[in-house]
Scaffold this motif. Structure first.
Motif, PDB file in Angstrom:
ATOM      1  N   HIS A   1      11.722  -1.361 -32.781  1.00 38.30           N
ATOM      2  CA  HIS A   1      10.473  -1.412 -33.954  1.00 38.30           C
ATOM      3  C   HIS A   1       9.949  -0.977 -34.780  1.00 38.30           C
ATOM      4  O   HIS A   1       8.473  -0.505 -34.489  1.00 38.30           O
TER       5      HIS A   1
ATOM      6  N   HIS B   1      15.039  -1.679 -26.377  1.00 44.42           N
ATOM      7  CA  HIS B   1      14.370  -2.514 -26.917  1.00 44.42           C
ATOM      8  C   HIS B   1      13.151  -0.316 -27.649  1.00 44.42           C
ATOM      9  O   HIS B   1      12.869   0.274 -26.575  1.00 44.42           O
TER      10      HIS B   1
ATOM     11  N   ARG C   1      10.030   0.966 -28.994  1.00 41.19           N
ATOM     12  CA  ARG C   1       9.403   1.099 -30.150  1.00 41.19           C
ATOM     13  C   ARG C   1       8.771   2.054 -31.103  1.00 41.19           C
ATOM     14  O   ARG C   1       7.611   1.819 -31.631  1.00 41.19           O
TER      15      ARG C   1
ATOM     16  N   HIS D   1       3.101  -2.669 -35.358  1.00 42.76           N
ATOM     17  CA  HIS D   1       4.841  -1.955 -35.168  1.00 42.76           C
ATOM     18  C   HIS D   1       4.393  -1.890 -34.079  1.00 42.76           C
ATOM     19  O   HIS D   1       5.578  -1.492 -33.208  1.00 42.76           O
TER      20      HIS D   1
END
Length: 542
Positions: free
Chosen positions: A123, A226, A228, A247
């Motif tokens: 991400h 995920h 980040r 983001h």
């Protein structure tokens, strides 16, 4: 010597006929037998041995050979045990960058062939090389948590592999940071190699990476993570990584209160230098929640990890035999069933809770002990005393003991469900003889569909199997091949050409006997009574 050769050939005739024979002797037997001037018994033995092709060799001196054979037979052999096979794990990784975002895919393969698949959704904005490095870092972290000792990493991007191997230099500042970070993780392994493979051989990891970059739904059996923020601190000298504030997903403690207004990015109060400030990711951050191994599994796990065995010979043999079906995944012990299902090893107390929930829980149906154990094993759990625990639970269950003696049979007899498949089952019979009609037709072949009651008739002259096959071919041409045909035990149906035709075309032929009253012949010359209504068949006959 020649006589001895003759007696051996006579007693072992079957060996001389089937196999080539070699005769080793000090005497020149070949010259004696092949001598054309021989006479008497030698000539007779020569004639008897002529059918056999034997090779004659002269025995040489064996004094020196005897010494060599003695040394070979009595010398003590120095046995060197074979070197233990080194087992390697294999990892395929790949990164992907699409318009939806970045993604990475990792496939870990154990020495026994078990696959662990992971998808990583990134991400933040970065280059494809960064995605490749993130895939490699994530895969090495997972391998470290699984306690892999030796690993071989395969990838289709030569830049990342050559930089990690030390063959190429990293000119980009972020690539240099990633390479140093990978070398730090590699230090935890006893052996690690990097190999380049074509994209065709890395298709599984490539598919997983595209699942992560396209943000599609992850199929079951694949772990999703995920990311980040990057694994290294982005360098201001490089543009391969950029982490905008929009983001970065803030933590709960950093979320703005509902009544507080967000600062305007265009004002002087905004701090652009804080939008790309990120922290280092910890190398030793746990990826999986490792459960403690059950008590009965610890000797097997000790043997698989360190090769330790107890002093008892019978117990050590049992552990070696049981460990062949066990494997360690993410620090947990799994047993492979005979159908190939990996079953997690649990404590007997935890297994009893599962059995109790299945047996008498909210959806429990008080099944038998074997049914309970089979259901638990199918769901991927195992412990050695499962069947004994289930039998003890069923034996002590109040409901099972109270209602087990009641009759559970249905109140009425079971009824056969009628076939609901049109033109699948036909009934075939022959009606007659009738008075000869036009064309000298004396009988009628009748076929009735069992479901729709559709009737097909044909007047015939000959009552043989060939005529019945022609009638059946007409039915097949219009309605297709039937599944089965019900007919009586007549020779033109049950035997001969008709039965052969049904067998070749996979049509089941069911023979049903005819009632004696209905099939009895009438000698008065009147029409034979059949279970068919002859009045309905007269229009077809005339």
């Amino acid at each position: 010597m020649t006589y001895g050769m003759f007696m051996v050939a006579k007693k072992l005739k079957h060996y001389f006929e089937e196999h080539p024979m070699t005769v080793v002797c000090e005497a020149p037997i070949s010259e004696i037998i092949s001598n054309k001037d021989a006479s008497g018994r030698i000539a007779k033995w020569e004639i008897q041995l002529s059918p056999y092709v034997a090779l004659y060799k002269r025995r040489d001196a064996i004094k020196s050979q005897a010494l060599a054979d003695f040394l070979v037979d009595w010398a003590e052999m120095q046995y060197k045990p074979p070197l233990p096979e080194i087992e390697y794990w294999r990892m395929h990784f790949d990164g992907s960058k699409l318009k939806e975002g970045l993604g990475a895919g990792v496939v870990l393969t154990s020495p026994k062939g078990d696959n662990l698949r992971y998808v990583l959704q990134i991400h933040f904005r970065a280059s494809n090389n960064v995605a490749e490095y993130e895939a490699l870092v994530h895969g090495l972290k997972v391998a470290k948590e699984v306690r892999v000792r030796r690993i071989i990493c395969y990838g289709d991007l030569d830049l990342v592999l050559q930089q990690c191997s030390g063959d190429w230099d990293a000119k980009d500042a972020n690539m240099a940071s990633y390479r140093f970070y990978v070398q730090q993780i590699v230090g935890f392994f006893e052996g690690c190699e990097f190999h380049h493979v074509p994209q065709v051989e890395n298709d599984v990891a490539d598919t997983l990476s595209k699942l992560g970059s396209s943000r599609q739904e992850i199929p079951p059996g694949i772990a999703l993570s995920h990311l980040r923020k990057p694994s290294v601190k982005p360098s201001p000298e490089s543009e391969s990584i950029f982490v905008p504030e929009s983001h970065v997903v803030p933590m709960d403690i950093d979320r703005v209160n509902p009544g507080t207004a967000l600062p305007n990015p265009g004002t002087s109060e905004s701090k652009p230098e804080e939008t790309i400030s990120v922290d280092y990711m910890v190398i030793d951050m746990p990826v999986f929640v490792v459960r403690e191994a059950p008590t009965w599994v610890k000797p097997i796990k000790e043997f698989l990890v360190n090769g330790g065995l107890p002093a008892d010979e019978a117990e050590s043999r049992r552990i070696q035999r049981t460990s062949k079906a066990c494997t360690i995944i993410n620090g947990e012990m799994y047993k492979r069933s005979i159908t190939g299902v990996l079953q997690r090893c649990v404590e007997p107390e935890e297994g009893k809770e599962m059995l109790r929930e299945i047996h008498q829980g909210e959806c429990g149906h008080h099944a038998s002990s074997r049914a309970l154990v089979a259901k638990v094993f199918r769901h991927g759990f195992y412990w050695p005393t499962a069947l004994e625990d289930a039998e003890d639970m069923v034996r002590k269950c109040n409901g099972c003991q109270r209602y087990s003696k009641q009759n559970h049979t249905p109140a009425s007899g079971l009824k056969t469900i009628p076939i609901t498949w049109p033109f699948a089952v036909w009934c075939l019979d022959m009606v007659g003889p009738f008075r000869p009609a036009r064309g000298n037709m004396t009988h009628i072949l009748v076929m009735v569909d069992k479901f729709t009651k559709w009737v097909e008739v044909k007047p015939i002259r000959k009552c043989d199997g060939h005529t019945a096959v022609k009638f059946l071919k007409d039915i097949i041409l219009r309605y297709g091949y039937p599944h089965s045909i019900i007919t009586d035990n007549g020779t033109n149906f049950a035997k001969g050409e008709f039965s052969w035709f049904c067998e070749d075309n996979k049509i089941r032929l069911d023979i049903a006997s005819v009632d004696e009253k209905e099939g009895k012949k009438d000698t008065s010359g009147e029409e034979t009574k059949r279970p068919w209504n002859v009045a309905l068949l007269r229009p077809f006959y005339s």
